[in-house]
Design a protein around this motif. Structure first.
Motif, short mmCIF file in Angstrom:
data_model
loop_
_atom_site.label_atom_id
_atom_site.label_comp_id
_atom_site.label_asym_id
_atom_site.label_seq_id
_atom_site.Cartn_x
_atom_site.Cartn_y
_atom_site.Cartn_z
N LYS A 1 0.75 -1.23 -0.08
CA LYS A 1 -0.09 0.02 0.18
C LYS A 1 0.85 1.15 -0.06
O LYS A 1 0.60 2.19 -0.84
CB LYS A 1 -0.94 -0.09 1.31
CG LYS A 1 -1.99 1.07 1.33
CD LYS A 1 -3.05 0.69 2.27
CE LYS A 1 -4.23 1.66 2.37
NZ LYS A 1 -5.36 1.59 3.51
N ILE B 1 2.47 1.67 -3.63
CA ILE B 1 1.34 2.41 -4.45
C ILE B 1 1.36 3.89 -4.27
O ILE B 1 1.43 4.71 -5.01
CB ILE B 1 -0.10 1.79 -4.26
CG1 ILE B 1 -0.05 0.48 -4.79
CG2 ILE B 1 -1.12 2.60 -4.84
CD1 ILE B 1 -1.58 -0.22 -4.15
N LYS C 1 -0.92 -3.25 -10.67
CA LYS C 1 -1.75 -4.27 -10.36
C LYS C 1 -0.89 -5.14 -9.31
O LYS C 1 -1.71 -5.82 -8.66
CB LYS C 1 -1.97 -4.88 -11.69
CG LYS C 1 -3.18 -6.11 -11.78
CD LYS C 1 -3.37 -6.42 -13.30
CE LYS C 1 -3.99 -7.89 -13.05
NZ LYS C 1 -3.40 -8.65 -14.38
N ILE D 1 -1.30 -3.79 -5.96
CA ILE D 1 -2.68 -4.19 -5.32
C ILE D 1 -2.77 -5.64 -5.02
O ILE D 1 -3.34 -5.78 -3.58
CB ILE D 1 -3.62 -3.77 -6.53
CG1 ILE D 1 -3.53 -2.09 -6.43
CG2 ILE D 1 -5.02 -4.15 -5.82
CD1 ILE D 1 -4.36 -1.53 -7.77
N GLN E 1 -3.53 -6.99 -1.47
CA GLN E 1 -4.94 -7.86 -1.12
C GLN E 1 -4.36 -9.17 -0.52
O GLN E 1 -5.11 -9.40 0.55
CB GLN E 1 -5.47 -8.32 -2.42
CG GLN E 1 -6.33 -7.25 -3.05
CD GLN E 1 -6.69 -7.37 -4.48
OE1 GLN E 1 -6.11 -7.93 -5.15
NE2 GLN E 1 -7.67 -6.85 -4.65
N ILE F 1 -5.85 -4.26 1.40
CA ILE F 1 -6.81 -3.99 0.40
C ILE F 1 -7.78 -4.99 0.36
O ILE F 1 -7.25 -6.24 0.39
CB ILE F 1 -6.21 -3.56 -1.02
CG1 ILE F 1 -5.36 -2.22 -0.76
CG2 ILE F 1 -7.25 -3.22 -1.88
CD1 ILE F 1 -4.66 -1.60 -2.02
N SER G 1 -7.84 -6.52 -9.09
CA SER G 1 -6.87 -5.71 -9.02
C SER G 1 -6.70 -4.98 -10.30
O SER G 1 -6.35 -3.85 -10.28
CB SER G 1 -5.30 -6.42 -8.74
OG SER G 1 -5.29 -7.55 -9.94
N LEU H 1 -8.87 -1.74 -9.97
CA LEU H 1 -8.53 -0.83 -9.03
C LEU H 1 -7.13 -0.15 -9.69
O LEU H 1 -7.19 1.12 -9.44
CB LEU H 1 -8.15 -1.45 -7.50
CG LEU H 1 -7.86 -0.51 -6.61
CD1 LEU H 1 -8.70 0.59 -6.27
CD2 LEU H 1 -7.56 -1.19 -5.23
N LEU I 1 -7.80 4.44 -1.69
CA LEU I 1 -7.24 3.06 -1.05
C LEU I 1 -8.05 2.64 0.28
O LEU I 1 -8.49 1.85 0.55
CB LEU I 1 -5.61 3.29 -0.85
CG LEU I 1 -4.95 3.52 -1.93
CD1 LEU I 1 -3.56 3.78 -1.68
CD2 LEU I 1 -4.69 2.07 -2.51
#
Length: 194
Positions: free
Chosen positions: A81, A84, A133, A136, A140, A145, A151, A154, A190
């Motif tokens: 996270k 990102i 991607k 993400i 996950q 997330i 993905s 998002l 997010l």
């Protein structure tokens, strides 16, 4: 001599970015580029065989920091996270410090109409999207997330918000902090998917 050639080459690339920024891709001409830096068209074509070769060099210049940003994330050992946020933040800072370069982002659609340039645009766009991607998906897996959203969707949302805010920033004559607005919007997205 070699340094002078490299210096002229870079000037041509930067002048091209400025022309595209000021006149749009439709207003871009090699004549305008050479006029701005005071060289002949022969000099330009000594460095770039064709107009498209010059545009490929511009795309290469535009995307030169992509791998550096990813390597920085790896060296910093950021969580997904945070990676990102860092990733988007670096682009927002880059664009804020060099507003003319955002004209390239805003010209993707037009540039893809040229078969010689389409592959370069796809490579840049897909590499950037695939990195998001991947981050993400890692977020996950670690529970940062929600796993119930794809993905790719998002990543498209994040890329879309960045591109849209960048466009609004350009339309508003750079009157707000691109970085602050982008990061604020990214954090809200997010958070919504955490």
């Amino acid at each position: 001599m070699k340094l002078k050639i490299l210096h002229t080459r870079e000037k041509l690339i930067l002048a091209t970015i400025d022309v595209i920024n000021e006149l749009g891709i439709q207003g871009f001409s090699t004549k305008e580029v050479t006029k701005r830096i005071g060289v002949s068209s022969g000099t330009l074509f000594k460095h770039f065989r064709t107009k498209n070769d010059l545009l490929v060099a511009v795309l290469s210049y535009y995307s030169q920091y992509d791998n550096d940003i990813i390597e920085s994330i790896k060296l910093k050992k950021l969580g997904p996270k945070d990676a990102i946020i860092y990733y988007i933040n670096r682009y927002a800072e880059y664009y804020e410090n060099y507003p003319a370069i955002t004209a390239i982002t805003q010209s993707y659609d037009i540039l893809t109409c040229d078969p010689d340039l389409e592959g370069y645009i796809k490579l840049i766009a897909f590499n950037r999207s695939n990195f998001l991607k991947t981050m993400i998906e890692s977020a996950q897996k670690s529970g940062e997330i929600r796993a119930d959203i794809k993905s790719e969707i998002l990543a498209d949302i994040i890329n879309g918000l960045h591109k849209e805010i960048c466009l609004k920033w350009r339309l508003n004559k750079y009157s707000f902090s691109l970085r602050d607005k982008t990061i604020s919007a990214l954090k809200a997205v997010l958070e919504a998917f955490s």
